[in-house]
Design an enzyme around this catalytic site. Structure first.
Site, PDB file in Angstrom:
ATOM      1  N   SER A   1       0.818  -1.216   0.000  1.00 42.56           N
ATOM      2  CA  SER A   1       0.000   0.000   0.000  1.00 42.56           C
ATOM      3  C   SER A   1       0.853   1.267   0.000  1.00 42.56           C
ATOM      4  CB  SER A   1      -0.952  -0.002   1.201  1.00 42.56           C
ATOM      5  OG  SER A   1      -0.231  -0.054   2.407  1.00 42.56           O
ATOM      6  N   GLY A   2       2.148   1.124   0.212  1.00 39.94           N
ATOM      7  CA  GLY A   2       3.015   2.305   0.182  1.00 39.94           C
ATOM      8  C   GLY A   2       3.369   2.822   1.571  1.00 39.94           C
ATOM      9  N   LYS A   3       3.293   1.976   2.574  1.00 40.20           N
ATOM     10  CA  LYS A   3       3.635   2.392   3.936  1.00 40.20           C
ATOM     11  C   LYS A   3       5.110   2.783   4.037  1.00 40.20           C
ATOM     12  CE  LYS A   3       2.449  -1.592   5.659  1.00 40.20           C
ATOM     13  NZ  LYS A   3       2.074  -2.243   4.376  1.00 40.20           N
TER      14      LYS A   3
ATOM     15  N   GLU B   1       7.772  -1.616   9.738  1.00 40.04           N
ATOM     16  CA  GLU B   1       7.342  -2.984  10.104  1.00 40.04           C
ATOM     17  C   GLU B   1       7.093  -3.080  11.608  1.00 40.04           C
ATOM     18  OE1 GLU B   1       6.563  -4.997   7.821  1.00 40.04           O
ATOM     19  OE2 GLU B   1       7.779  -4.506   6.065  1.00 40.04           O
TER      20      GLU B   1
ATOM     21  N   CYS C   1      -5.883  -3.902  -5.786  1.00 44.15           N
ATOM     22  CA  CYS C   1      -6.222  -5.325  -5.833  1.00 44.15           C
ATOM     23  C   CYS C   1      -5.631  -5.953  -7.095  1.00 44.15           C
ATOM     24  CB  CYS C   1      -7.738  -5.520  -5.800  1.00 44.15           C
ATOM     25  SG  CYS C   1      -8.222  -7.256  -5.964  1.00 44.15           S
TER      26      CYS C   1
HETATM   27  P1  ADP Z   1       4.352  -1.378   1.823  1.00 44.93           P
HETATM   28  O1  ADP Z   1       5.466  -0.872   2.710  1.00 44.93           O
HETATM   29  O2  ADP Z   1       3.006  -0.869   2.235  1.00 44.93           O
HETATM   30  O3  ADP Z   1       4.361  -2.871   1.676  1.00 44.93           O
HETATM   31  P2  ADP Z   1       5.919  -0.140  -0.253  1.00 44.93           P
HETATM   32  O4  ADP Z   1       6.042   1.303   0.144  1.00 44.93           O
HETATM   33  O5  ADP Z   1       7.114  -1.005   0.015  1.00 44.93           O
HETATM   34  O6  ADP Z   1       4.595  -0.772   0.352  1.00 44.93           O
HETATM   35  O7  ADP Z   1       5.665  -0.254  -1.818  1.00 44.93           O
HETATM   36  C1  ADP Z   1       4.641   0.430  -2.479  1.00 44.93           C
HETATM   37  C2  ADP Z   1       4.904   0.271  -3.976  1.00 44.93           C
HETATM   38  O8  ADP Z   1       4.686  -1.093  -4.364  1.00 44.93           O
HETATM   39  C3  ADP Z   1       3.984   1.044  -4.870  1.00 44.93           C
HETATM   40  O9  ADP Z   1       4.385   2.392  -5.027  1.00 44.93           O
HETATM   41  C4  ADP Z   1       4.119   0.269  -6.196  1.00 44.93           C
HETATM   42  O10 ADP Z   1       5.258   0.720  -6.891  1.00 44.93           O
HETATM   43  C5  ADP Z   1       4.424  -1.138  -5.763  1.00 44.93           C
HETATM   44  N1  ADP Z   1       3.305  -2.100  -5.941  1.00 44.93           N
HETATM   45  C6  ADP Z   1       3.455  -3.382  -6.319  1.00 44.93           C
HETATM   46  N2  ADP Z   1       2.261  -4.031  -6.319  1.00 44.93           N
HETATM   47  C7  ADP Z   1       1.329  -3.148  -5.912  1.00 44.93           C
HETATM   48  C8  ADP Z   1      -0.099  -3.209  -5.678  1.00 44.93           C
HETATM   49  N3  ADP Z   1      -0.799  -4.350  -5.860  1.00 44.93           N
HETATM   50  N4  ADP Z   1      -0.728  -2.098  -5.248  1.00 44.93           N
HETATM   51  C9  ADP Z   1      -0.027  -0.953  -5.066  1.00 44.93           C
HETATM   52  N5  ADP Z   1       1.300  -0.825  -5.257  1.00 44.93           N
HETATM   53  C10 ADP Z   1       1.984  -1.900  -5.671  1.00 44.93           C
HETATM   54 MG    MG Z   2       6.825  -1.796   3.951  1.00 49.18          MG
END
Ligand code: ADP
Ligand code: MG
Length: 206
Positions: A20-22, A90, A146
């Site tokens: 989600s981009g956290k 995390e 999704c």
């Molecule tokens: P989180 O920390 O929430 O797991 P990240 O900040 O590491 O997320 O990564 C977010 C990035 O992941 C988005 O900017 C996009 O480039 C990529 N991405 C890959 N799959 C998806 C998805 N299903 N939905 C949104 N972003 C995605």
């Molecule tokens: Mg993360």
């Protein structure tokens, strides 16, 4: 660690499902703080070594230096005198002591930015997250996309049939899903979701 700072401390929580981009949002906030010449320390649980031992790395490969720690209390012992802002990625993986640590830091005047999964792959609130979210001064809940239909996604779908409770987020093990395309089949004898939560969380704060 100096006892009180004169800044405006507070708890910020960034939460949502995987992808989600956290982490991107955490990095964004940290970089803005650094532009403002505020000293930031970034921590992550040492269990999270997916992309790098000492960096916080997003799925889009943005990265920032971080200090891996084994426990919540280790954050306090690693704090430097000049630090004003503490970012923790995390945060859901930490022991419940993280709730007290984060509260103490905010009360002392630190700005504490926490990013973590609100729900685990079963759809159950993750570890310390419910308490952190309730105690936060500000909360940002973000959605992914999704992988089935392209709608906003608030759930993390586990794809592999792994028995471990903690399966680190590799791209091939999890997908972001909307409510309609998320499914979880509880195992036989598994407590209904949320039953285990309420017992723990009342006696945590001191
Ligand atoms: P989180 O920390 O929430 O797991 P990240 O900040 O590491 O997320 O990564 C977010 C990035 O992941 C988005 O900017 C996009 O480039 C990529 N991405 C890959 N799959 C998806 C998805 N299903 N939905 C949104 N972003 C995605
Ligand atoms: Mg993360």
């Amino acid at each position: 660690m100096s006892s009180f700072l004169h800044g405006h401390g507070g708890i910020e929580v960034v939460c949502g499902p995987m992808f989600s981009g956290k982490t991107e949002e955490l990095i964004r906030r940290v970089k803005r703080a650094q532009i403002a010449k505020q000293r930031v320390q970034i921590f992550k649980p040492s269990i999270d070594v997916r992309y790098d031992e000492t960096k916080v790395v997003s799925h889009s490969r943005q990265s920032i230096h971080s200090e891996p720690v084994e426990s919540a209390l280790e954050i306090l012992s690693k704090l430097k005198d000049t630090t004003r802002i503490i970012a923790i990625d995390e945060v859901q993986f930490f022991d419940l002591e993280i709730i007290n640590v984060v509260k103490k830091l905010a009360d002392r005047g630190y700005r504490v930015i926490c990013a973590g999964l609100d729900l685990d792959f079963r759809g159950v609130p993750f570890g310390p997250m419910p308490m952190l979210l309730a105690m936060a001064d500000s909360v940002q809940k973000i959605q992914a996309i999704c992988t089935v239909c392209g709608a906003p996604a608030s759930r993390s779908q586990r794809l592999s049939d792994c028995e471990d409770d903690v399966l680190l987020g590799e791209t091939d093990s999890y997908e972001a899903r909307c409510r309609a395309h998320y499914f979880y089949e509880p195992k036989e004898n598994e407590l209904p979701p949320h039953a285990e939560q309420s017992q723990e969380s009342t006696s945590l704060i001191n």
